[in-house]
Design an enzyme around this catalytic site. Sequence first.
Site, mmCIF file in Angstrom:
data_model
loop_
_atom_site.group_PDB
_atom_site.id
_atom_site.type_symbol
_atom_site.label_atom_id
_atom_site.label_comp_id
_atom_site.label_asym_id
_atom_site.label_seq_id
_atom_site.Cartn_x
_atom_site.Cartn_y
_atom_site.Cartn_z
ATOM 1 N N ASP A 1 15.298 -28.556 29.106
ATOM 2 C CA ASP A 1 14.007 -29.104 28.981
ATOM 3 C C ASP A 1 13.216 -29.087 29.573
ATOM 4 O O ASP A 1 12.207 -28.978 30.031
ATOM 5 C CB ASP A 1 14.664 -30.555 28.313
ATOM 6 C CG ASP A 1 15.795 -31.015 28.418
ATOM 7 O OD1 ASP A 1 17.018 -30.475 28.313
ATOM 8 O OD2 ASP A 1 16.524 -31.215 27.423
ATOM 9 N N ASP B 1 9.868 -34.664 34.006
ATOM 10 C CA ASP B 1 9.439 -35.006 32.202
ATOM 11 C C ASP B 1 7.329 -35.368 32.732
ATOM 12 O O ASP B 1 7.536 -35.970 31.264
ATOM 13 C CB ASP B 1 9.904 -36.162 31.815
ATOM 14 C CG ASP B 1 11.649 -35.932 31.337
ATOM 15 O OD1 ASP B 1 11.325 -35.089 31.322
ATOM 16 O OD2 ASP B 1 12.266 -36.783 31.577
HETATM 17 N N1 GLY Z 1 16.561 -34.729 27.531
HETATM 18 C C1 GLY Z 1 15.988 -34.537 26.557
HETATM 19 C C2 GLY Z 1 16.139 -34.441 25.523
HETATM 20 O O1 GLY Z 1 16.945 -35.199 24.909
HETATM 21 O O2 GLY Z 1 15.315 -33.568 24.949
#
Ligand code: GLY
Length: 402
Positions: free
Chosen positions: A181, A122
């Site tokens: 994501d 992330d």
């Molecule tokens: N995993 C990132 C989100 O909740 O969009």
Amino acid sequence: MKTPVFVTAILLSVLSISVCCQAQKRSAKRAGLSQIIQTDFVDGAKQYKVLKANLPADSFPKTFDPKTGKPEYSGSGWWCSGFYPGTLLYLYEQTHDKVLYNEAVRILGILQKEQYNKTTHDLGFMMYCSFGNANRIQPKPEYREILLNSAKSLSTRFNATVGCIKSWDSKDPSDYLVIIDNMMNLELLFETTKATGDSSFYKIAVTHANTTMKNHFRPNYSSFHVLNYDVNTGAVKEKKTAQGYADGSAWARGQAWGLYGYTVCYRYTKDVRYLQQAQHIAQFILMNPNLPADKIPYWDFNAPDIPNALRDASAAAIMASAFLELSKYTDSAAGRRYNEVAATMIRNLSREPYKAAIGTNGGFILQHGVGHKPHGTEVDMPLTYGDYYFMEACKRYKEMKK
Ligand code: GLY
């Protein structure tokens, strides 16, 4: 029989008056939204001062439970830690309020150690939404260094056999989990190549985007949430969900991440395959019979309790921002459609029940986000990324109107 000249003239005048009225209405609507957006910036600044006032030292805002009135905070390692400084910076740009800028700089000082974090994919969210914006507003060598180190840390999670950056660890060492994501972390890599001339980051980004394009999407261009690759062969072992309703469903925020991610890939590469992918995802979203008339998606396009299912304001904010960028690359009726849908999303997020009244909602701007429904966490609550992409969408709309 020939139509008399005077009848034709009358018909033409009526037609031109009607076209003119429609254009005037559209222009008035646009002017109205610009004013609404200006109010959103002012209100957002007020709300973020409330967030700031309540924030414990060294903590980052996470969410706020409207039922109990309890705020939740995180440390800098949480995937959302970049959104608070990022939103402060967007708000500072619009309001020129130094209090917001100084608070952003303060929290960036706490966040900066994450540049060396190799345990998360992330880093794009965490470091680019924060330091990327800080460096854009006030370029500094130390910000460039932090962004470079963050890109290097993220790159350590790339595996050439799979052709992807690893999202999550798994108990089985042969598993290699990648979530949709992750497309959002590529912007950091593209930007780092642009800033340094080192093409290794760019190559990782396009390889990840290509592998994801090949495996993550269904024939209707909706995407799975999680793919599990065999780390030894790169073969796909499983296609499933973590945050959606079901393995085969279309989790709304996942569709938003894909739309945004491929639009960004096109921005940096000008590879038409990425543009087409983004347009296909857009088509899936816009033509979906489960997209409500106000364009704020249900948390999952296949939630079983539609029309009573929860909406996800964060998915709408991300989509609005992505649609605005995509509309710039699409010189056609589709481009106008993307722009119009983004405007509808922004307009509806800018009022109840989505936009919170000043002083409420723990200081967050938007209400009614859905974080992780299957886990029961952050359900129907404000989310930092909802606020961040909402402010970004508002900024994009304002700039495009200019
Ligand atoms: N995993 C990132 C989100 O909740 O969009």
